[in-house]
Design a protein around this motif. Structure first.
Motif, mmCIF file in Angstrom:
data_model
loop_
_atom_site.group_PDB
_atom_site.id
_atom_site.type_symbol
_atom_site.label_atom_id
_atom_site.label_comp_id
_atom_site.label_asym_id
_atom_site.label_seq_id
_atom_site.Cartn_x
_atom_site.Cartn_y
_atom_site.Cartn_z
ATOM 1 N N ARG A 16 0.830 -1.201 0.000
ATOM 2 C CA ARG A 16 0.000 0.000 0.000
ATOM 3 C C ARG A 16 0.866 1.254 0.000
ATOM 4 N N LEU A 17 0.301 2.341 -0.484
ATOM 5 C CA LEU A 17 0.977 3.631 -0.442
ATOM 6 C C LEU A 17 0.664 4.322 0.873
ATOM 7 N N ASP A 18 1.666 5.003 1.439
ATOM 8 C CA ASP A 18 1.463 5.677 2.721
ATOM 9 C C ASP A 18 2.320 6.937 2.758
ATOM 10 N N ASP A 19 2.026 7.816 3.722
ATOM 11 C CA ASP A 19 2.857 8.989 3.979
ATOM 12 C C ASP A 19 3.849 8.641 5.082
ATOM 13 N N VAL A 20 5.134 8.841 4.812
ATOM 14 C CA VAL A 20 6.179 8.525 5.784
ATOM 15 C C VAL A 20 7.139 9.706 5.879
ATOM 16 N N GLU A 21 7.965 9.678 6.878
ATOM 17 C CA GLU A 21 8.948 10.754 7.069
ATOM 18 C C GLU A 21 10.022 10.673 5.984
ATOM 19 N N ALA A 22 10.370 11.813 5.406
ATOM 20 C CA ALA A 22 11.410 11.853 4.374
ATOM 21 C C ALA A 22 12.782 11.593 5.005
ATOM 22 N N PRO A 23 13.710 10.997 4.255
ATOM 23 C CA PRO A 23 15.035 10.715 4.804
ATOM 24 C C PRO A 23 15.855 11.989 4.980
ATOM 25 N N THR A 24 16.766 11.951 5.918
ATOM 26 C CA THR A 24 17.730 13.041 6.109
ATOM 27 C C THR A 24 19.109 12.522 5.735
ATOM 28 N N VAL A 25 19.955 13.416 5.248
ATOM 29 C CA VAL A 25 21.254 13.011 4.763
ATOM 30 C C VAL A 25 22.120 12.534 5.928
ATOM 31 N N ALA A 26 23.016 11.589 5.624
ATOM 32 C CA ALA A 26 23.905 11.017 6.635
ATOM 33 C C ALA A 26 25.299 10.885 6.040
ATOM 34 N N PRO A 27 26.332 10.845 6.877
ATOM 35 C CA PRO A 27 27.690 10.695 6.349
ATOM 36 C C PRO A 27 27.812 9.461 5.462
ATOM 37 N N GLY A 28 28.495 9.638 4.330
ATOM 38 C CA GLY A 28 28.702 8.530 3.409
ATOM 39 C C GLY A 28 27.506 8.190 2.554
ATOM 40 N N HIS A 29 26.447 8.996 2.637
ATOM 41 C CA HIS A 29 25.217 8.752 1.893
ATOM 42 C C HIS A 29 24.793 10.033 1.168
ATOM 43 N N VAL A 30 23.886 9.876 0.200
ATOM 44 C CA VAL A 30 23.227 11.016 -0.435
ATOM 45 C C VAL A 30 21.728 10.750 -0.453
ATOM 46 N N VAL A 31 20.955 11.826 -0.487
ATOM 47 C CA VAL A 31 19.512 11.698 -0.671
ATOM 48 C C VAL A 31 19.206 11.910 -2.144
ATOM 49 N N VAL A 32 18.426 11.006 -2.721
ATOM 50 C CA VAL A 32 18.066 11.071 -4.136
ATOM 51 C C VAL A 32 16.565 11.296 -4.270
ATOM 52 N N ASP A 33 16.186 12.317 -5.037
ATOM 53 C CA ASP A 33 14.791 12.476 -5.453
ATOM 54 C C ASP A 33 14.532 11.454 -6.557
ATOM 55 N N VAL A 34 13.684 10.485 -6.272
ATOM 56 C CA VAL A 34 13.459 9.378 -7.203
ATOM 57 C C VAL A 34 12.554 9.828 -8.348
ATOM 58 N N HIS A 35 13.028 9.645 -9.578
ATOM 59 C CA HIS A 35 12.196 9.886 -10.752
ATOM 60 C C HIS A 35 11.594 8.584 -11.270
ATOM 61 N N GLU A 36 12.401 7.540 -11.305
ATOM 62 C CA GLU A 36 11.930 6.240 -11.782
ATOM 63 C C GLU A 36 12.580 5.150 -10.919
ATOM 64 N N ALA A 37 11.818 4.107 -10.620
ATOM 65 C CA ALA A 37 12.346 2.984 -9.854
ATOM 66 C C ALA A 37 12.163 1.706 -10.649
ATOM 67 N N GLY A 38 13.133 0.820 -10.554
ATOM 68 C CA GLY A 38 13.033 -0.470 -11.222
ATOM 69 C C GLY A 38 12.401 -1.505 -10.309
ATOM 70 N N VAL A 39 11.657 -2.426 -10.907
ATOM 71 C CA VAL A 39 11.006 -3.502 -10.157
ATOM 72 C C VAL A 39 11.664 -4.818 -10.560
ATOM 73 N N ALA A 40 12.007 -5.647 -9.569
ATOM 74 C CA ALA A 40 12.709 -6.900 -9.838
ATOM 75 C C ALA A 40 12.078 -8.035 -9.040
ATOM 76 N N PHE A 41 12.402 -9.262 -9.428
ATOM 77 C CA PHE A 41 11.831 -10.435 -8.767
ATOM 78 C C PHE A 41 12.109 -10.459 -7.260
ATOM 79 N N PRO A 42 13.299 -10.043 -6.791
ATOM 80 C CA PRO A 42 13.497 -10.007 -5.339
ATOM 81 C C PRO A 42 12.496 -9.111 -4.608
ATOM 82 N N ASP A 43 12.010 -8.056 -5.262
ATOM 83 C CA ASP A 43 10.982 -7.212 -4.626
ATOM 84 C C ASP A 43 9.719 -8.018 -4.360
ATOM 85 N N VAL A 44 9.373 -8.901 -5.294
ATOM 86 C CA VAL A 44 8.208 -9.768 -5.100
ATOM 87 C C VAL A 44 8.442 -10.704 -3.923
ATOM 88 N N LEU A 45 9.615 -11.319 -3.868
ATOM 89 C CA LEU A 45 9.933 -12.231 -2.773
ATOM 90 C C LEU A 45 9.886 -11.524 -1.429
#
Length: 324
Positions: A16-45
Motif C-alpha cells: 500500500r501507499l502511505d505517507d512517511v517521514e522523508a530521509p535526512t542526509v547522513a555521512p557517506g550517503h546522499v539523498v536522491v529524489d526518485v524519478h523512476e524505480a526499477g522492479v525486480a523479482f526479489p521485490d516480489v519475494l
C-alpha cells in the motif's frame, strides 16, 4: 513523502501507499529524489518474506532507481542536482531515498531516468555473472533462459557486447519478439530448446547457460553444454529449485556455478562502482539499452509487482515517481 509500504507479508496485493517521514542526509550517503524505480523479482519475494534478506514490516521495497541528488553531506563526491542511478537495496519505491555513495552512480545525460532505473539490479548482476563467474570469452556461445525478462534481456545485450553469440529461450511469440529486439542472434522456444540448441551449434553445445528460471529445464541445460561449459545459476523464477546429479558434471567436464552478486559485493562495496565504470562505455556506445516492458505509477505499485509475480513481464518493469 509518499512511499510504498509492506506492512504484512501477504504478497504484492498487500503493498500500500502511505505517507512517511522523508530521509535526512547522513555521512557517506546522499539523498536522491526518485524519478523512476526499477522492479525486480526479489521485490516480489520480499513481499512474502521469502528473500534471503528479510526486513521486518513495515518497510519500503525497491532496490534500484534513478533520479537527482537533493542532499549531500560535507565532503561528498556528489553535488545537489547530479543525475544518478542508484542501488539503495531497499526504499526506492518512494519519492526520496537515502543511498550509500558507494552504491550511487553517475548517469550520463544521454541516458534517461527510465533506462537508468532499469540498469543496476539486472545489468550489474549479469556483468558479475558473465565476467566474474562465467569467465565468458569472445566468440563463445551463450544460451539465455527467461530471455524476455529483465535479467534475460540484460544478458543478451551484455553477452553480445562481449562478442558472444546468443541463443535466447522464450515461452511465447510475444517474448520471442522482445528477445530478438534485445539483440539475440537466435530465438528458440522453451519446449524443445535442447534439440534446437544442438542444431544451431552443429551438435557441439553452448559454452555458457544463463539461468534465472530454474525448474524442470535445468537437466536439459546441462545436456546443452559443450565440453567445459558452465551453467550460471542466477535465480528460480519458475518456483522450484532443481537438484543436480553430480555425475553429469563428469561427462564433459562441465560446471554449475552459483551467481550470488549481492553476497559478493556486500563484502566489498567498492566493487559495484568498478562494475558501473565498466558498463559506462557500453552505455555511451548504445550497446546497452534496457528494453522497457511496462511503466506504472507509484499508486499502482501492487500491479507492477503482480506483473512480475505472474511472469507476464516482457522487458523491464518500472515505477514512475516523477515525470522523466
Amino acid at each position: 513523502m509518499r512511499a510504498a509500504r509492506v506492512t504484512t507479508l501477504d504478497g504484492p496485493s498487500s503493498v500500500r501507499l502511505d505517507d512517511v517521514e522523508a530521509p535526512t542526509v547522513a555521512p557517506g550517503h546522499v539523498v536522491v529524489d526518485v524519478h523512476e524505480a526499477g522492479v525486480a523479482f526479489p521485490d516480489v519475494l520480499l513481499t512474502r518474506g521469502l528473500y534471503q534478506m528479510r526486513p521486518d514490516p513495515p518497510f519500503t521495497p525497491g532496490a534500484e532507481c534513478a533520479g537527482v541528488v537533493s542532499a549531500v553531506p560535507e565532503g561528498s563526491a556528489y553535488s545537489v542536482g547530479d543525475r544518478v542511478a542508484a542501488f539503495p537495496v531497499l526504499g526506492a519505491f518512494a519519492e526520496q531515498v537515502l543511498v550509500p555513495e558507494a552504491l550511487t552512480f553517475p548517469l550520463p545525460d544521454a541516458v534517461s531516468f527510465v533506462a537508468g532505473a532499469a540498469l543496476p539490479m539486472n545489468y550489474l548482476t549479469v556483468h558479475f555473472a558473465l565476467t566474474q563467474r562465467g569467465r565468458l570469452e569472445r566468440g563463445e556461445v551463450v544460451l539465455v533462459h527467461g530471455a524476455a525478462g529483465g535479467i534475460g534481456t540484460a544478458a543478451i545485450q551484455l553477452a553480445r557486447a562481449m562478442d558472444a553469440r546468443v541463443i535466447a529461450v522464450v515461452s511465447s511469440e510475444e517474448k520471442a519478439a522482445v528477445a530478438q529486439a534485445a539483440g539475440a542472434h537466435h530465438v528458440v522456444p522453451a519446449d524443445g530448446f535442447l534439440e534446437a540448441t544442438r542444431e544451431l551449434t552443429q551438435g557441439r553445445g553452448v559454452d555458457v547457460v544463463v539461468d534465472p528460471v530454474g525448474g524442470d529445464r535445468f537437466t536439459d541445460s546441462l545436456r546443452a553444454l559443450a565440453p567445459e561449459g558452465r551453467v550460471l545459476v542466477i535465480g528460480f523464477t519458475a518456483g522450484s529449485i532443481p537438484e543436480v546429479k553430480v555425475n553429469r558434471l563428469l561427462l564433459n567436464n562441465v560446471s554449475v556455478v552459483g551467481v550470488g552478486w549481492g553476497a559478493f559485493w556486500q563484502k566489498q562495496p567498492e566493487f559495484v562502482r568498478t562494475q558501473w565504470d565498466a558498463l559506462l562505455p557500453l552505455l555511451e556506445r548504445g550497446l546497452l539499452d534496457p528494453p522497457i516492458g511496462s511503466r506504472h505509477a507509484l499508486d499502482d505499485v501492487a500491479a507492477a509487482l503482480t506483473e512480475i509475480d505472474e511472469r507476464r513481464a516482457t522487458g523491464k518493469v518500472t515505477i514512475t515517481v516523477r515525470g522523466s
